[in-house]
Design a protein around this motif. Structure first.
Motif, PDB file in Angstrom:
ATOM      1  N   ALA A  54      84.777  26.297  86.383  1.00 53.29           N
ATOM      2  CA  ALA A  54      86.164  25.859  86.238  1.00 53.29           C
ATOM      3  C   ALA A  54      86.236  24.467  86.864  1.00 53.29           C
ATOM      4  CB  ALA A  54      87.106  26.834  86.914  1.00 53.29           C
ATOM      5  N   MET A  55      87.349  23.800  86.626  1.00 57.87           N
ATOM      6  CA  MET A  55      87.423  22.406  87.095  1.00 57.87           C
ATOM      7  C   MET A  55      88.863  22.030  87.405  1.00 57.87           C
ATOM      8  SD  MET A  55      85.957  19.167  84.952  1.00 57.87           S
ATOM      9  CE  MET A  55      87.496  18.520  84.391  1.00 57.87           C
ATOM     10  N   VAL A  56      89.035  21.157  88.374  1.00 57.84           N
ATOM     11  CA  VAL A  56      90.359  20.580  88.606  1.00 57.84           C
ATOM     12  C   VAL A  56      90.226  19.068  88.553  1.00 57.84           C
ATOM     13  CG1 VAL A  56      92.275  20.298  90.222  1.00 57.84           C
ATOM     14  CG2 VAL A  56      91.190  22.547  89.984  1.00 57.84           C
ATOM     15  N   ASP A  57      91.041  18.459  87.698  1.00 56.07           N
ATOM     16  CA  ASP A  57      91.077  16.997  87.589  1.00 56.07           C
ATOM     17  C   ASP A  57      92.352  16.524  88.276  1.00 56.07           C
ATOM     18  OD1 ASP A  57      91.130  14.360  86.960  1.00 56.07           O
ATOM     19  OD2 ASP A  57      91.174  14.615  84.778  1.00 56.07           O
ATOM     20  N   PRO A  58      92.226  15.824  89.395  1.00 57.49           N
ATOM     21  CA  PRO A  58      93.429  15.399  90.120  1.00 57.49           C
ATOM     22  C   PRO A  58      94.124  14.219  89.459  1.00 57.49           C
ATOM     23  CG  PRO A  58      91.494  14.557  91.227  1.00 57.49           C
ATOM     24  CD  PRO A  58      90.995  15.359  90.051  1.00 57.49           C
ATOM     25  N   ALA A  59      93.436  13.564  88.522  1.00 56.36           N
ATOM     26  CA  ALA A  59      94.017  12.363  87.905  1.00 56.36           C
ATOM     27  C   ALA A  59      93.891  12.428  86.386  1.00 56.36           C
ATOM     28  CB  ALA A  59      93.309  11.114  88.444  1.00 56.36           C
ATOM     29  N   PRO A  60      94.630  13.330  85.737  1.00 57.38           N
ATOM     30  CA  PRO A  60      94.544  13.411  84.270  1.00 57.38           C
ATOM     31  C   PRO A  60      95.105  12.166  83.593  1.00 57.38           C
ATOM     32  CG  PRO A  60      96.005  15.138  85.149  1.00 57.38           C
ATOM     33  CD  PRO A  60      95.572  14.304  86.305  1.00 57.38           C
ATOM     34  N   ALA A  61      94.705  11.962  82.345  1.00 58.41           N
ATOM     35  CA  ALA A  61      95.063  10.726  81.633  1.00 58.41           C
ATOM     36  C   ALA A  61      96.564  10.571  81.435  1.00 58.41           C
ATOM     37  CB  ALA A  61      94.354  10.692  80.281  1.00 58.41           C
ATOM     38  N   ASP A  62      97.318  11.680  81.462  1.00 53.42           N
ATOM     39  CA  ASP A  62      98.768  11.565  81.247  1.00 53.42           C
ATOM     40  C   ASP A  62      99.513  11.200  82.528  1.00 53.42           C
ATOM     41  OD1 ASP A  62      98.716  13.889  82.719  1.00 53.42           O
ATOM     42  OD2 ASP A  62      99.570  15.181  81.168  1.00 53.42           O
ATOM     43  N   GLY A  63      98.761  11.014  83.612  1.00 55.95           N
ATOM     44  CA  GLY A  63      99.385  10.605  84.868  1.00 55.95           C
ATOM     45  C   GLY A  63     100.169  11.726  85.539  1.00 55.95           C
ATOM     46  N   GLY A  64     100.072  12.934  85.008  1.00 58.25           N
ATOM     47  CA  GLY A  64     100.840  14.054  85.554  1.00 58.25           C
ATOM     48  C   GLY A  64     100.130  14.763  86.686  1.00 58.25           C
ATOM     49  N   GLU A  65     100.614  15.955  86.945  1.00 59.73           N
ATOM     50  CA  GLU A  65     100.085  16.810  88.016  1.00 59.73           C
ATOM     51  C   GLU A  65      98.587  17.042  87.828  1.00 59.73           C
ATOM     52  OE1 GLU A  65     102.162  19.043  90.347  1.00 59.73           O
ATOM     53  OE2 GLU A  65     103.128  17.095  90.025  1.00 59.73           O
ATOM     54  N   PRO A  66      97.860  17.371  88.904  1.00 59.57           N
ATOM     55  CA  PRO A  66      96.456  17.782  88.739  1.00 59.57           C
ATOM     56  C   PRO A  66      96.358  18.895  87.700  1.00 59.57           C
ATOM     57  CG  PRO A  66      96.987  17.572  91.060  1.00 59.57           C
ATOM     58  CD  PRO A  66      98.282  17.366  90.310  1.00 59.57           C
ATOM     59  N   LEU A  67      95.259  18.879  86.979  1.00 59.11           N
ATOM     60  CA  LEU A  67      95.127  19.774  85.825  1.00 59.11           C
ATOM     61  C   LEU A  67      93.895  20.644  86.032  1.00 59.11           C
ATOM     62  CD1 LEU A  67      95.484  18.291  82.305  1.00 59.11           C
ATOM     63  CD2 LEU A  67      93.470  19.624  82.864  1.00 59.11           C
ATOM     64  N   SER A  68      94.058  21.944  85.837  1.00 56.25           N
ATOM     65  CA  SER A  68      92.900  22.838  85.987  1.00 56.25           C
ATOM     66  C   SER A  68      92.449  23.339  84.621  1.00 56.25           C
ATOM     67  CB  SER A  68      93.237  24.005  86.918  1.00 56.25           C
ATOM     68  OG  SER A  68      94.134  24.883  86.305  1.00 56.25           O
ATOM     69  N   LEU A  69      91.155  23.617  84.529  1.00 53.37           N
ATOM     70  CA  LEU A  69      90.574  24.113  83.272  1.00 53.37           C
ATOM     71  C   LEU A  69      89.576  25.210  83.560  1.00 53.37           C
ATOM     72  CD1 LEU A  69      90.253  20.628  82.940  1.00 53.37           C
ATOM     73  CD2 LEU A  69      89.884  21.474  80.660  1.00 53.37           C
ATOM     74  N   PHE A  70      89.501  26.187  82.672  1.00 51.53           N
ATOM     75  CA  PHE A  70      88.392  27.135  82.667  1.00 51.53           C
ATOM     76  C   PHE A  70      87.790  27.143  81.274  1.00 51.53           C
ATOM     77  CE2 PHE A  70      90.225  30.972  80.579  1.00 51.53           C
ATOM     78  CZ  PHE A  70      91.571  30.632  80.559  1.00 51.53           C
ATOM     79  N   GLU A  71      86.643  27.796  81.113  1.00 52.82           N
ATOM     80  CA  GLU A  71      85.829  27.829  79.886  1.00 52.82           C
ATOM     81  C   GLU A  71      85.000  26.531  79.776  1.00 52.82           C
ATOM     82  OE1 GLU A  71      85.024  30.138  77.540  1.00 52.82           O
ATOM     83  OE2 GLU A  71      86.123  31.604  78.705  1.00 52.82           O
ATOM     84  N   SER A  72      83.689  26.727  79.798  1.00 54.24           N
ATOM     85  CA  SER A  72      82.801  25.565  79.845  1.00 54.24           C
ATOM     86  C   SER A  72      82.949  24.650  78.629  1.00 54.24           C
ATOM     87  CB  SER A  72      81.348  26.020  80.000  1.00 54.24           C
ATOM     88  OG  SER A  72      80.977  26.877  78.942  1.00 54.24           O
ATOM     89  N   GLY A  73      83.208  25.233  77.450  1.00 54.24           N
ATOM     90  CA  GLY A  73      83.360  24.397  76.259  1.00 54.24           C
ATOM     91  C   GLY A  73      84.600  23.522  76.350  1.00 54.24           C
ATOM     92  N   ALA A  74      85.680  24.108  76.859  1.00 58.26           N
ATOM     93  CA  ALA A  74      86.921  23.333  77.026  1.00 58.26           C
ATOM     94  C   ALA A  74      86.720  22.228  78.062  1.00 58.26           C
ATOM     95  CB  ALA A  74      88.061  24.262  77.445  1.00 58.26           C
ATOM     96  N   ILE A  75      85.969  22.552  79.113  1.00 62.26           N
ATOM     97  CA  ILE A  75      85.722  21.545  80.157  1.00 62.26           C
ATOM     98  C   ILE A  75      84.895  20.389  79.587  1.00 62.26           C
ATOM     99  CG2 ILE A  75      84.580  21.137  82.377  1.00 62.26           C
ATOM    100  CD1 ILE A  75      85.237  24.116  83.065  1.00 62.26           C
TER     101      ILE A  75
END
Ligand SMILES: N[C@@H](CCC(=O)N[C@@H](CS)C(=O)NCC(=O)O)C(=O)O
Length: 228
Positions: A54-75
Motif C-alpha cells: 500500500a502507499m501514501v502520497d503526501p503530495a498528490p498532483a491535485d494539490g489535495g489531501e494526502p492520498l492512500s492506495l492499495f493494490e499493486s497494479g493501481a499503485i
C-alpha cells in the motif's frame, strides 16, 4: 515523502522497483505479514483488504489531501501517471501497457500464487490442485513467451507491465517451470535483473527480511482467514 508499505513478496517488490527506477523519494514502512502487521487498524485504514503493498502520497498532483492506495497494479499505474515514467504517452501504447498490467494482476499473479500455495504450503499434497495450477502457470508463461517474441519488453519500452510480471516470473523454479522452454522469458528476466534499480530493490528487501515469510507459525494466520 511517499510512504511505501512493504514486505518482501512479489507483490511488494513491484512498487519498490518503480520507486527505485524513477528515483522518487520514499520511505519504507515494513508490514511484516508473518507477524500480523496487516491487521493493525492503522494499516487497514489505508489497505482495507489487509494486504500489502500500500502507499501514501503526501503530495498528490491535485494539490489535495494526502492520498492512500492499495493494490499493486493501481499503485504502479498511479506512480506512472504521477511521474510520467514507465508508461507510454500515446493512447495505443497506454492501452497495451494497461492490458498487460491487468493480465498480470488478474491472471499471472493470482494463478502463480495458487501454484505456490498448493505446491509448497498446503498441508496435503493434492495432485489435482497442483496439476491445475502448474498447467495454468505453463499456459501463462506460454502467453508471455509469445508476447516477448521479437520484443525486449512486454509493452514496447520497459514499463509498469514488466515491473508487475518480473517479481513473479523470477520465481520460476518454485513454479515447476523449465525456463529453457521459454527462451524469450529467460532473456527478458536477465534484461530486467541487470537493471541497477531492480538490483537495489532486491538488496533493500534482503536487508529488511532474511527469513521466509510463510513459516509454519504464520500459515494458519495467512491461510486461515475467514470473514473478519
Ligand atoms: N492483489 C493484491 C495482492 C496483494 C497480496 O496478496 N499481498 C499479500 C502478500 S503477496 C499479503 O499482503 N498477504 C497478507 C495476508 O494474506 O494477510 C496486490 O497486487 O496488491
Amino acid at each position: 515523502m511517499i510512504d511505501l508499505y512493504f514486505w518482501t513478496t512479489p507483490n511488494g517488490y513491484k512498487p519498490l522497483i518503480f520507486l527505485e527506477e524513477a528515483g522518487l523519494e520514499y520511505r519504507l514502512v515494513p508490514v511484516n505479514i508473518s507477524a500480523g502487521d496487516q491487521f493493525k487498524p492503522e494499516f487497514l485504514a489505508i489497505s482495507p483488504n489487509n494486504r500489502m503493498p500500500a502507499m501514501v502520497d503526501p503530495a498528490p498532483a491535485d494539490g489535495g489531501e494526502p492520498l492512500s492506495l492499495f493494490e499493486s497494479g493501481a499503485i504502479l499505474w498511479y506512480l506512472a501517471e504521477k511521474s510520467g515514467r514507465f508508461v507510454p504517452a500515446d493512447l495505443r501504447g497506454r492501452k497495451t501497457t494497461l492490458e498487460w498490467l491487468m493480465w498480470q494482476m488478474g491472471g499471472l499473479g493470482p494463478m502463480l500464487g495458487q501454484n505456490h500455495h498448493f505446491a509448497h504450503y498446503a498441508p496435503e499434497k493434492l495432485p489435482y490442485a497442483i496439476e491445475r495450477y502448474v498447467k495454468e502457470t505453463q499456459r501463462l508463461y506460454g502467453v508471455l513467451e509469445r508476447r516477448l517474441e521479437g520484443r525486449d519488453f512486454i509493452a514496447g519500452d520497459y514499463s509498469v507491465a514488466d515491473m508487475a510480471a518480473y517479481p513473479w516470473c523470477l520465481l520460476w523454479q518454485r513454479q515447476g517451470i523449465a525456463l529453457a522452454e521459454f527462451p524469450n522469458i529467460e532473456r527478458w528476466l536477465a534484461r530486467i535483473e541487470a537493471r541497477p534499480a531492480v538490483q537495489r530493490a532486491y538488496a533493500i528487501g534482503k536487508d529488511l527480511n532474511t527469513v521466509p515469510t510463510v513459516t509454519d507459525a504464520a500459515k494458519s494466520m495467512l491461510f486461515g482467514q475467514g470473514r473478519r
